[in-house]
Design a protein around this motif. Sequence first.
Motif, PDB file in Angstrom:
ATOM      1  N   ARG A  27      47.195  27.596  47.219  1.00  0.00           N
ATOM      2  CA  ARG A  27      48.507  27.196  47.762  1.00  0.00           C
ATOM      3  C   ARG A  27      49.561  27.149  46.649  1.00  0.00           C
ATOM      4  N   THR A  28      49.204  26.532  45.527  1.00  0.00           N
ATOM      5  CA  THR A  28      50.142  26.432  44.405  1.00  0.00           C
ATOM      6  C   THR A  28      50.519  27.820  43.892  1.00  0.00           C
ATOM      7  N   SER A  29      49.528  28.703  43.748  1.00  0.00           N
ATOM      8  CA  SER A  29      49.791  30.070  43.263  1.00  0.00           C
ATOM      9  C   SER A  29      50.690  30.832  44.225  1.00  0.00           C
ATOM     10  N   LEU A  30      50.452  30.687  45.517  1.00  0.00           N
ATOM     11  CA  LEU A  30      51.286  31.366  46.509  1.00  0.00           C
ATOM     12  C   LEU A  30      52.720  30.845  46.470  1.00  0.00           C
ATOM     13  N   LYS A  31      52.884  29.545  46.298  1.00  0.00           N
ATOM     14  CA  LYS A  31      54.232  28.962  46.267  1.00  0.00           C
ATOM     15  C   LYS A  31      55.018  29.395  45.042  1.00  0.00           C
ATOM     16  N   GLN A  32      54.330  29.895  44.007  1.00  0.00           N
ATOM     17  CA  GLN A  32      55.011  30.393  42.817  1.00  0.00           C
ATOM     18  C   GLN A  32      55.579  31.799  43.022  1.00  0.00           C
ATOM     19  N   LEU A  33      55.139  32.477  44.094  1.00  0.00           N
ATOM     20  CA  LEU A  33      55.660  33.810  44.409  1.00  0.00           C
ATOM     21  C   LEU A  33      57.022  33.683  45.073  1.00  0.00           C
ATOM     22  N   PRO A  34      57.863  34.707  44.966  1.00  0.00           N
ATOM     23  CA  PRO A  34      59.134  34.684  45.686  1.00  0.00           C
ATOM     24  C   PRO A  34      58.873  34.594  47.193  1.00  0.00           C
ATOM     25  N   GLU A  35      59.767  33.934  47.895  1.00  0.00           N
ATOM     26  CA  GLU A  35      59.622  33.837  49.355  1.00  0.00           C
ATOM     27  C   GLU A  35      59.592  35.236  49.947  1.00  0.00           C
ATOM     28  N   SER A  36      58.654  35.427  50.888  1.00  0.00           N
ATOM     29  CA  SER A  36      58.545  36.710  51.582  1.00  0.00           C
ATOM     30  C   SER A  36      57.749  36.483  52.868  1.00  0.00           C
ATOM     31  N   GLY A  37      57.825  37.429  53.771  1.00  0.00           N
ATOM     32  CA  GLY A  37      57.055  37.340  55.004  1.00  0.00           C
ATOM     33  C   GLY A  37      55.565  37.210  54.751  1.00  0.00           C
ATOM     34  N   PRO A  38      54.980  38.089  53.911  1.00  0.00           N
ATOM     35  CA  PRO A  38      53.541  37.965  53.644  1.00  0.00           C
ATOM     36  C   PRO A  38      53.160  36.639  52.994  1.00  0.00           C
ATOM     37  N   ARG A  39      53.920  36.211  51.996  1.00  0.00           N
ATOM     38  CA  ARG A  39      53.604  34.938  51.330  1.00  0.00           C
ATOM     39  C   ARG A  39      53.614  33.796  52.329  1.00  0.00           C
ATOM     40  N   ASP A  40      54.645  33.753  53.171  1.00  0.00           N
ATOM     41  CA  ASP A  40      54.768  32.673  54.145  1.00  0.00           C
ATOM     42  C   ASP A  40      53.654  32.735  55.192  1.00  0.00           C
ATOM     43  N   ALA A  41      53.234  33.949  55.578  1.00  0.00           N
ATOM     44  CA  ALA A  41      52.129  34.099  56.537  1.00  0.00           C
ATOM     45  C   ALA A  41      50.825  33.573  55.926  1.00  0.00           C
ATOM     46  N   TYR A  42      50.599  33.851  54.643  1.00  0.00           N
ATOM     47  CA  TYR A  42      49.408  33.340  53.962  1.00  0.00           C
ATOM     48  C   TYR A  42      49.414  31.811  53.955  1.00  0.00           C
ATOM     49  N   LEU A  43      50.545  31.217  53.631  1.00  0.00           N
ATOM     50  CA  LEU A  43      50.636  29.755  53.603  1.00  0.00           C
ATOM     51  C   LEU A  43      50.390  29.169  54.988  1.00  0.00           C
ATOM     52  N   ARG A  44      50.925  29.790  56.033  1.00  0.00           N
ATOM     53  CA  ARG A  44      50.672  29.309  57.400  1.00  0.00           C
ATOM     54  C   ARG A  44      49.191  29.420  57.753  1.00  0.00           C
ATOM     55  N   PHE A  45      48.561  30.538  57.345  1.00  0.00           N
ATOM     56  CA  PHE A  45      47.139  30.711  57.610  1.00  0.00           C
ATOM     57  C   PHE A  45      46.324  29.620  56.913  1.00  0.00           C
TER      58      PHE A  45
END
Length: 195
Positions: free
Chosen positions: A21-39
């Motif tokens: 979760r922390t690693s994903l939140k360090q990425l720029p906001e994007s559709g794929p990143r946000d979908a991963y966080l929701r999953f």
Amino acid sequence: MVPGKSRYVRQDDRMPLDHLRTSLKQLPESGPRDAYLRFLDAAGDASLRKNGGPEHVTGSCFVFSPDFDQVLLCFHRKGQFWVQFGGHIEPQDASVSEAAQREAREESGIGSLVLLSPAIMDLDRHELHSGFSCTAHWDVGFAAAANPDTAISVSDESEDVRWFPVNGLPAQVPAGFGARLDKVRRTARSLSAMR
């Protein structure tokens, strides 16, 4: 510490989940990143276990030559295509990046392989066909470099392992693989140049 082993001791399933979760939140906001966080929010700890449901997170590693002109790929036995190394998170893995590094070592035979960075370089959710026991993988990709003269071997999960020029990929790669490879290559090359 044993070479190739983590210095971390797994306490529970939350450590790699929180790390992801922390690693994903360090990425720029994007559709794929946000979908991963929701999953991850919906599936919780089960998202990291192969037996946690029909969809789960996997870790993968793109292995480049030091000049980033070649890429080492495996011909996936079940998928019947050339692809980067990767697989499921195992109980001993302290993070998805550690799982990706372990999988790349196991599947390439390069025991000394080390990630260029623990930073996520690729997100690729893909549906799986009937040859797989799961229906989709939420793959998280990383990168490493190795000398093409290094001895390689083929694991039970692959039919072949071979170096290819990045501008001369084989025909049998997944849809969109070339664009993903190019993006990872640019990111990995810029990281390497900053060292």
